[in-house]
Motif scaffolding. Sequence first.
Motif, mmCIF file in Angstrom:
data_model
loop_
_atom_site.group_PDB
_atom_site.id
_atom_site.type_symbol
_atom_site.label_atom_id
_atom_site.label_comp_id
_atom_site.label_asym_id
_atom_site.label_seq_id
_atom_site.Cartn_x
_atom_site.Cartn_y
_atom_site.Cartn_z
ATOM 1 N N MET A 68 0.833 -1.211 0.000
ATOM 2 C CA MET A 68 0.000 0.000 0.000
ATOM 3 C C MET A 68 0.865 1.256 0.000
ATOM 4 O O MET A 68 1.758 1.403 0.839
ATOM 5 N N GLU A 69 0.612 2.156 -0.950
ATOM 6 C CA GLU A 69 1.396 3.391 -0.982
ATOM 7 C C GLU A 69 0.829 4.392 0.018
ATOM 8 O O GLU A 69 -0.392 4.564 0.104
ATOM 9 N N VAL A 70 1.736 5.034 0.758
ATOM 10 C CA VAL A 70 1.290 5.985 1.779
ATOM 11 C C VAL A 70 0.525 7.129 1.117
ATOM 12 O O VAL A 70 -0.523 7.559 1.611
ATOM 13 N N THR A 126 -5.544 10.718 -0.217
ATOM 14 C CA THR A 126 -5.959 11.139 -1.548
ATOM 15 C C THR A 126 -6.308 12.629 -1.643
ATOM 16 O O THR A 126 -6.070 13.256 -2.647
ATOM 17 N N ARG A 127 -6.891 13.181 -0.587
ATOM 18 C CA ARG A 127 -7.353 14.566 -0.703
ATOM 19 C C ARG A 127 -6.309 15.572 -0.227
ATOM 20 O O ARG A 127 -6.560 16.764 -0.175
ATOM 21 N N SER A 177 6.680 11.070 3.554
ATOM 22 C CA SER A 177 7.223 10.921 2.205
ATOM 23 C C SER A 177 7.636 9.461 1.978
ATOM 24 O O SER A 177 8.102 9.091 0.896
ATOM 25 N N MET A 178 7.438 8.625 3.000
ATOM 26 C CA MET A 178 7.672 7.182 2.900
ATOM 27 C C MET A 178 6.810 6.642 1.751
ATOM 28 O O MET A 178 5.635 7.005 1.644
ATOM 29 N N LEU A 179 7.399 5.795 0.913
ATOM 30 C CA LEU A 179 6.670 5.334 -0.257
ATOM 31 C C LEU A 179 5.551 4.346 0.094
ATOM 32 O O LEU A 179 4.395 4.564 -0.209
ATOM 33 N N TYR A 180 5.954 3.245 0.758
ATOM 34 C CA TYR A 180 4.975 2.205 1.068
ATOM 35 C C TYR A 180 4.695 2.150 2.561
ATOM 36 O O TYR A 180 5.579 2.446 3.368
ATOM 37 N N LEU A 181 3.484 1.743 2.892
ATOM 38 C CA LEU A 181 3.122 1.557 4.291
ATOM 39 C C LEU A 181 3.954 0.394 4.838
ATOM 40 O O LEU A 181 3.925 -0.698 4.269
ATOM 41 N N PRO A 182 4.712 0.603 5.916
ATOM 42 C CA PRO A 182 5.537 -0.512 6.416
ATOM 43 C C PRO A 182 4.684 -1.547 7.161
ATOM 44 O O PRO A 182 3.549 -1.253 7.534
#
Length: 470
Positions: free
Chosen positions: A84-86, A91-92, A174-179
């Motif tokens: 999952m991308e952070v 989205t908003r 700015s982390m790409l993916y949810l860890p």
Amino acid sequence: MIDDVTTLAFDVLVIGSGPAGQKAAIQARKAGRKVAVVEQEKGVGGMCVQRGTIPSKTLRETALSLARLRRGAELLDFKLRPDMEVSSLMTRLDQVVKANVAYLGRQLERNGIHRLYGRGRFVNADTVEILSVDGSRSRVTAQTIMIATGSRPRTPAEIPVDHENVLDSDSILSMLYLPQSLTVLGGGVIACEYASIFAHLGVRVTMIDRTPRPLAFMDADLVGKFVQAFEHNGGRYLGGQTIGSVEWDGISQVITRLGNGETVSSDKMLVALGRVAAVDGLDLAAAGLAATQRGLLAVDEHCRTVVPHIYAIGDVIGPPSLAATAMEQGRRAARHALGLGPGLPSEMIPIGIYTIPEMASVGLSADEAEKRTPGTIIGQARFDEVARGQISGIQDGLLKLVCDPSGKKLLGVHIVGEGATELIHVGQMAMLGREGGADVDLFVENTFNFPTLAEAYRVAALDVWERRGG
Ligand SMILES: Cc1cc2nc3c(=O)[nH]c(=O)nc-3n(C[C@H](O)[C@H](O)[C@H](O)COP(=O)(O)OP(=O)(O)OC[C@H]3O[C@@H](n4cnc5c(N)ncnc54)[C@H](O)[C@@H]3O)c2cc1C
């Protein structure tokens, strides 16, 4: 925007356009002064809009929506995708940030405040040089100067923040993916907010701090409920700990060695060990100023520094480091500088913490009240005692009224539970209405909408009533 400010002089110059700077500038302008705000970022609004309050609250909203979804479909084994991308959880965010920046910009414009784009630094106590993005320099003099440059994360030298595996509160989103797992160092507001948000998103969170319980400045019962909810969500709070070392293993894990020998491994780490004033590059010495040992700017009760016409407001002067407080400091400092009246007493400024569940307080804590007049009476209401709490399934809410020994005068309100940061204003307004605190019977004698969480005020007031003997 003014291109050449070389010859300009202002009554008030504000450095920084966050909540503190904005409010100071508007207050000074409303008093008819010629005001300029210098900001080094393209948009106004400060950390609050760009990287702090608004982004973190947007992620929080997603976490709450997902939790509601899970509750609504208890039989559904609902999990987020492992990759999952952070950014897609917020989205908003872009829209909200853009709308805020535009609104705040228009507010400055409408009020006739000059906006200067560049980085300010003192030349002397009356003059600030502005370095623009294109490299050009200009100078501004002002009778009053407000330093509202905010703060940046404090990072001890031994913790290797690389903004990829070991992140701070400026870089965490700015982390790409949810860890899958996250270690949070710290037990303050930012640590607790992010720890509870990520735990709600299904991340295995371990919070580590040297204090036995987090948020030591908040009411212990409130914090107890928060820790309980956090641990119920799969989080772990390791209190009373020292950090031996932190290292990235070069493959997939951040390894934290604790003073007691225990080791904690996680995909990512958030370092939230407080913040220091963002004064680098301001050349404070040129103005006759210096940061304290804790890296903050020292001020008196009017936010005035040792140089009488230079004020410092907001995060730059340290805790509580909240946007609402920053705004109030800005407003008051401007009023003081311009010889206007001071405004409200500071103990009426509420504190709101957007953990899950939320916490909020206003006025005196039980300990402070007890110190002033021993024999304090406390009335309590659990949210699951009021119809709205039962309907909404809010199990972990608690509202506490702190009263003087007569059980009549309300001195403070402390709330944990969803809605706490809104609900607190009922107590705040009641207290503001009567000098030295509202009459608690106000809550018993008046009608509340039904069913509402605000009814907890009545239940807690009835508790006070009983404790004082009717
Ligand atoms: C993750 C996170 C979550 C938060 N959540 C909440 C919350 O829910 N509620 C709440 O009340 N508070 C919250 N806060 C705190 C809140 O963001 C700060 O208290 C608030 O932004 C402080 O306002 P300020 O005006 O002092 O500084 P800032 O908002 O930091 O603004 C300072 C401005 O000064 C500018 N600047 C700095 N140096 C210069 C220079 N030399 N020249 C020109 N411009 C300069 C910066 O670019 C910046 O725009 C949160 C903070 C963080 C980090």
